[in-house]
Design an enzyme around this catalytic site. Structure first.
Site, PDB file in Angstrom:
ATOM      1  N   GLU A  84      12.604   4.061 -54.039  1.00  0.00           N
ATOM      2  CA  GLU A  84      12.437   2.787 -53.739  1.00  0.00           C
ATOM      3  C   GLU A  84      12.694   1.779 -54.852  1.00  0.00           C
ATOM      4  O   GLU A  84      12.036   2.023 -55.685  1.00  0.00           O
ATOM      5  CB  GLU A  84      11.338   2.162 -52.794  1.00  0.00           C
ATOM      6  CG  GLU A  84      11.271   0.888 -52.328  1.00  0.00           C
ATOM      7  CD  GLU A  84      10.357   0.345 -51.258  1.00  0.00           C
ATOM      8  OE1 GLU A  84      10.683  -0.717 -50.671  1.00  0.00           O
ATOM      9  OE2 GLU A  84       9.459   1.121 -50.998  1.00  0.00           O
ATOM     10  N   CYS A 291      10.026  -0.655 -47.843  1.00  0.00           N
ATOM     11  CA  CYS A 291      10.184  -1.705 -47.325  1.00  0.00           C
ATOM     12  C   CYS A 291      11.503  -2.397 -47.560  1.00  0.00           C
ATOM     13  O   CYS A 291      11.744  -3.479 -46.941  1.00  0.00           O
ATOM     14  CB  CYS A 291       8.846  -2.763 -47.730  1.00  0.00           C
ATOM     15  SG  CYS A 291       7.402  -2.330 -47.082  1.00  0.00           S
ATOM     16  N   ASN A 423      10.750   2.524 -40.737  1.00  0.00           N
ATOM     17  CA  ASN A 423       9.715   2.590 -41.763  1.00  0.00           C
ATOM     18  C   ASN A 423       8.319   1.649 -41.449  1.00  0.00           C
ATOM     19  O   ASN A 423       8.566   0.388 -41.537  1.00  0.00           O
ATOM     20  CB  ASN A 423      10.392   1.993 -42.980  1.00  0.00           C
ATOM     21  CG  ASN A 423       9.151   1.950 -44.151  1.00  0.00           C
ATOM     22  OD1 ASN A 423       8.844   3.159 -44.656  1.00  0.00           O
ATOM     23  ND2 ASN A 423       8.825   0.992 -44.364  1.00  0.00           N
ATOM     24  N   GLU A 424       7.406   2.225 -41.092  1.00  0.00           N
ATOM     25  CA  GLU A 424       6.164   1.603 -40.732  1.00  0.00           C
ATOM     26  C   GLU A 424       6.198   0.407 -39.675  1.00  0.00           C
ATOM     27  O   GLU A 424       5.379  -0.414 -39.576  1.00  0.00           O
ATOM     28  CB  GLU A 424       5.530   1.044 -41.868  1.00  0.00           C
ATOM     29  CG  GLU A 424       5.278   2.163 -43.111  1.00  0.00           C
ATOM     30  CD  GLU A 424       4.812   1.384 -44.554  1.00  0.00           C
ATOM     31  OE1 GLU A 424       4.766   0.266 -44.617  1.00  0.00           O
ATOM     32  OE2 GLU A 424       4.708   2.324 -45.384  1.00  0.00           O
TER      33      GLU A 424
END
Length: 964
Positions: A84, A291, A423-424
């Site tokens: 990331e 994120c 993602n999450e």
């Protein structure tokens, strides 16, 4: 990536259901600390496990291996990497571009300190004259690249000119003497005769370390290139472009790349960083986040109709094609991302490493603390973009996006097999959007495995709801993320033993133990034995984050650190590399008998606290197990029994002790004695106002070391038991309880030994078990390529551990076994050694070094000739007593049952020693480096290494100069 509070429930949220996945595993390996070579004492941990095993005649642990039994197959993707762009891991990191803000696109949207001239200096040399302005008008290079630099040259002095210098990343550009660099610039000029450019590699003082030249001709954009060689080395380099003559010179995309990139690729990756990652031999590459994938202010494309937004959710199509046509964007982590490192580069990097590519895409809602939803039209566009992505990766050159891939130089498909959806996330919108993506993919590409999410925590209602949804949706895999302290990982090595084998498989996409110390690496190694043992459940796992620029981190821990001139690894990297380079093809069933562990009771004071909340506490009582009343307090006689931490506004009101502030965090007050154990703590609590609920402390040993029952935490969305060790908190147990303002609650905590039962209004709310466990962990795998049976043992204790290894079944074990050992030599360094153990058999004893990870490769006697000599027997050292730190200065080497050497007597018979070396480019602690001896380092380690629940232990500071 981000352990944010889970989303608040929506009126349209799916019903909450009960799941057996949330559970608290018992036990921990909690180790004692002493002093560092006579320096100040370190904080002590509780419950040092003993090595004694009274139920075994020899007093040793016993590891039994069934060579005939069939264990789970291990996927080639068992371990991989998660990349990331966090901690400036792309621009100024893995992406080899040396110029910062090369296209003058930096903006205050990216960071409040940024502007279009960030990292650039203008200087008039030799009395020259001119002006410099960043312009956004119709003469720009292209629509995606909005800004360019205009130099109005009015006078050029002899040996002068208008100079534009770039300071690069982290203090400058790194040049290496004798190395060549590729310069390029897009330019145009109004000067009929052209505008000469001198291109210099300079140091901070302006000394020229290399030079070349180009001449810009014509008032139309063109790309100019040149090569320049450095005559000296520096890490504070400044690329300087000097323009002479008169007229208007327009510049954009000023670039400098080292010619030596990973695999020699143009627009390539920084060699040392990319190679360190490749050396892990990852089975997959997950990208681009995290994120970074699903955050941003808008889902719109970078178009005039949308106002060219600079805070967009990641869109893969913007990241391919010519770099000068890739629009800049704000990075979630607080800086600019150029997209020079884009999807084409990710796919090629995976291909170069022979790793499976695993892209993760947004499903039309943000996460990581944001809550923005895409319109239906944008969701439809994102669904189509996802289908186009699969076609870009796998489609033939007769398809639209396959042809685009071929146009970019890669006609062969990338053979994409996996895709991550989201993602999450956890908002109700996720449950609405996910099927749109899943259905579209499975209809057109049924061969693609779809990976969902379980949020950003290891247990709790958020986790359970997402897992239940994953089952309902019949996902192929579920992406689990969690960051916990070392003790949690030591406790939970059996986490996946009880997972349903018929459920979706697990992709452990992000995990780490909150530190870069040897203690963290050992805890992660212990946990990895559990991952491999459950390879039929956990089929992918990746440590995170991968890369971090020193001084520019937004997250800790990280695996590989770098500055502009060098890179270095961590103990976490050493462990990951050892496991990833020795995965094997299948698990060989094995079992180890644990040594009995001395259990000491949970001790400490009791506490009351709040967080951004006003609350009243009353009728406090603490009663010992035998009925003795240790304290009572109805606050009718003052508050003398209580000591505060200085936070909050505590006062007696209406017969209760009231904390009145709704803006103060952690207002802990404590009472009692630090030696209290086996007690029942009761109180009545009422929330008066504020964002959360109650914090009820027990086992309080200090301001940074305690347990508390957090009722109504995280904006009243979660209730959990947290353990704080050295100020770092770990989630021990979680439920979906919310606290109602104005309602009174009866709270009771029963502490017995190292367990605690928690009651809310007379009902058992939950139980935590903090009992210690044996610190030796193992897994055995079969390596088909070599025929080896690989015994992997982690000794997380600061003392050696003897293990009787018994191999049953048809395998006849050869006498010689190759041994790889990682052993901690300081708080932040591990050394790796390669040896040959010459006394292996179907029944032998091996003494595992303190604080070590050992891989024993057992060979078949039918394939390997027996040694001509048998080592003479001698008495083996007794490892059953935990040594004092001074006893471990000379650590016993691996010892065979048929022969050995007493501690301190050198290499034992039966062991052939090969050269040992630092396992990675680890930093070494200053204090230890001064001793100059491994013995002193091991003495420190035995006496001073905190392994469980203490977070990272750092003595001294990270050295400025590290091993390259």
């Amino acid at each position: 990536m981000l352990n944010m509070p889970p989303p608040a429930p929506s009126p349209t949220a799916r019903p909450r259901t009960t799941s057996t996945r949330s559970r608290v595993a018992g036990g921990a390996a909690v180790l004692a600390l002493a002093t560092l070579l006579g320096s100040a004492a370190l904080p002590a941990s509780l419950n040092l496990p003993t090595a004694a095993a009274a139920e075994n005649p020899s007093g040793n642990r016993v590891l039994t291996i069934d060579s005939d039994a069939a264990g789970p197959e291990i996927s080639p993707t068992q371990y991989g990497i998660f990349y990331e762009d966090i901690n400036q891991a792309a621009d100024g990191g893995l992406y080899a571009e040396l110029i910062r803000n090369r296209s003058f696109e930096f903006s205050r949207v990216d960071h409040s300190s940024f502007n279009s001239m960030t990292a650039w200096d203008i200087a008039q040399r030799g009395g020259s004259e001119g002006t410099a302005t960043v312009v956004d008008d119709a003469q720009r290079l292209n629509e995606m690249n909005r800004n360019y630099l205009s130099l109005n040259l009015t006078k050029t002095a002899v040996n002068g000119g208008t100079a534009i210098r770039n300071t690069g990343f982290s203090g400058g550009q790194a040049y290496e003497a004798g190395k060549s660099y590729n310069y390029s610039v897009f330019a145009r000029t109004t000067a009929p005769e052209g505008t000469p450019l001198s291109v210099n590699l300079e140091n901070a003082a302006g000394d020229v370390l290399g030079t070349t030249a180009v001449t810009v001709k014509g008032d139309g954009w063109a790309k100019y290139t040149a090569q320049v060689t450095a005559t000296a080395s520096t890490t504070s380099g400044r690329l300087t472009t000097i323009a002479t003559g008169t007229g208007e010179l327009k510049l954009d995309m000023i670039s400098l790349f080292p010619q030596d990139t990973f695999m020699g690729r143009e627009n390539g990756l920084r060699q040392d960083l990319a190679q360190k990652v490749a050396d892990l031999d990852p089975g997959f590459l997950r990208f681009p986040g995290g994120c970074v994938t699903n955050t941003g202010g808008t889902y719109g494309a970078y178009t005039e109709a949308n106002g060219f937004p600079r805070d967009r959710v990641y869109q893969w199509k913007e990241t391919i094609g010519p770099v000068e046509s890739r629009p800049a964007n704000k990075n979630f982590w607080g800086y600019n991302q150029t997209y020079g490192l884009g999807y084409m580069e990710y796919f090629e990097y995976a291909e170069d490493m022979k790793s499976e590519p695993l892209p993760v895409v947004s499903v039309g809602l943000t996460a990581c603390g944001q809550e923005n939803y895409a319109s239906d039209a944008d969701v439809d566009r994102y669904v189509q973009d996802t289908l186009d992505l699969i076609e870009f990766a796998n489609g033939g050159i007769d398809t639209v996006w396959g042809a685009k891939r071929a146009e970019l130089g890669h006609p062969e498909p990338f053979n994409l097999k996996y895709i991550g959806l989201g993602n999450e996330e956890g908002y109700a919108k996720y449950f609405e959007n996910f099927p749109k993506f899943r259905d579209a993919i499975t209809a057109k590409h049924p061969e693609i495995k779809i990976i969902g999410t379980s949020g950003a925590i290891s247990s709790g209602q958020w986790f359970d709801d997402l897992w239940d949804y994953s089952r309902e949706q019949k996902m192929d895999m579920v992406d689990e993320h969690y960051y916990n302290d070392p003790e949690w990982f030591l406790r939970n090595t059996t986490r996946y033993d009880s997972y349903d084998r018929n459920d979706p498989k697990v992709f452990l996409g992000e995990y780490a133990s909150k530190g870069n110390g040897v203690n963290n690496a050992l805890a992660e190694a212990a946990y990895m034995t559990g991952l491999e043992r459950n390879a039929d459940v956990v089929q992918m796992a990746s440590y995170a984050p991968l890369l971090a620029a020193e001084g520019h981190t937004q997250w800790t821990p990280d695996m590989i650190f770098f500055d502009n001139g060098k890179s270095w690894t961590t103990p976490n990297y050493d462990v990951q590399k050892l496991f990833m380079n020795n995965v094997g093809n299948s698990v060989v069933p094995s079992k180890i008998t644990a040594a009995p562990v001395v259990q000491t009771p949970m001790t400490g004071k009791v506490g009351l606290s709040t967080w951004l909340t006003s609350a009243a506490y009353d009728d406090v009582s603490v009663t010992a197990a035998d009925g003795t009343v240790l304290m009572t307090d109805d606050f009718s006689n003052g508050t003398d029994q209580w000591t505060g931490n200085g936070n909050g506004n505590w006062a007696v009101a209406d017969g209760a002790y009231v904390q009145g502030s709704t803006t103060t965090e952690n207002t802990m007050i404590t009472a009692g004695d630090s030696s209290w154990n086996n007690y029942t703590f009761e109180t009545k609590a009422t929330k008066l106002a504020g964002a959360e609920g109650f914090l009820v402390g027990f086992g309080v040993e200090g301001n940074d070391d305690y347990y508390w029952w957090n009722l109504g935490g995280f904006n009243n969305t979660r209730s959990l038991v947290e353990k704080a060790t050295g100020g770092t908190k770990t989630n021990v147990l979680e439920k979906n309880t919310r606290i109602v303002t104005g309602q009174s609650y009866d709270i009771k905590v029963e502490v017995t030994g190292r367990t605690a039962n928690l009651y809310l209004d007379g009902e058992l709310w939950g139980t935590i078990n903090e009992e210690a466990v044996d610190p030796v962990y193992q897994v055995v795998t079969q390596d088909d390529a070599t025929g080896d049976t690989v015994v992997k043992v982690v000794n997380a204790a600061p003392y050696s551990a003897k293990v009787d290894v018994k191999v049953g079944g048809g395998l006849k074990v050869a006498a010689e076994a190759s041994v790889t050992t990682l052993v901690g030599t300081s708080p932040t360094n591990m050394n790796q050694s390669e040896t040959v153990f010459a006394a292996a058999s179907n029944a032998f004893t091996y003494q595992f070094e303190p604080s070590s990870v050992t891989f024993l490769r057992l060979k078949s006697a039918t394939d390997v000739p027996e040694p001509t000599e048998t080592p003479a027997p001698s008495e083996s050292p007794d490892p059953t007593t935990s040594p004092e730190p001074s006893d471990v200065g000379s650590t016993p080497a691996p010892t065979p049952s048929a022969g050995g050497t007493p501690p301190g007597a050198g290499t034992p018979a039966g062991t052939k020693t090969a050269a040992s070396s630092s396992a990675g480019d680890n930093s070494r602690d200053d204090n230890l480096a001064q001793t100059g001896t491994t013995a002193a380092a091991l003495a420190w380690l035995a006496g001073g290494l905190a392994l469980a629940g203490l977070g990272i232990v750092v003595i001294g500071r990270r050295r400025a100069s590290r091993h390259q």
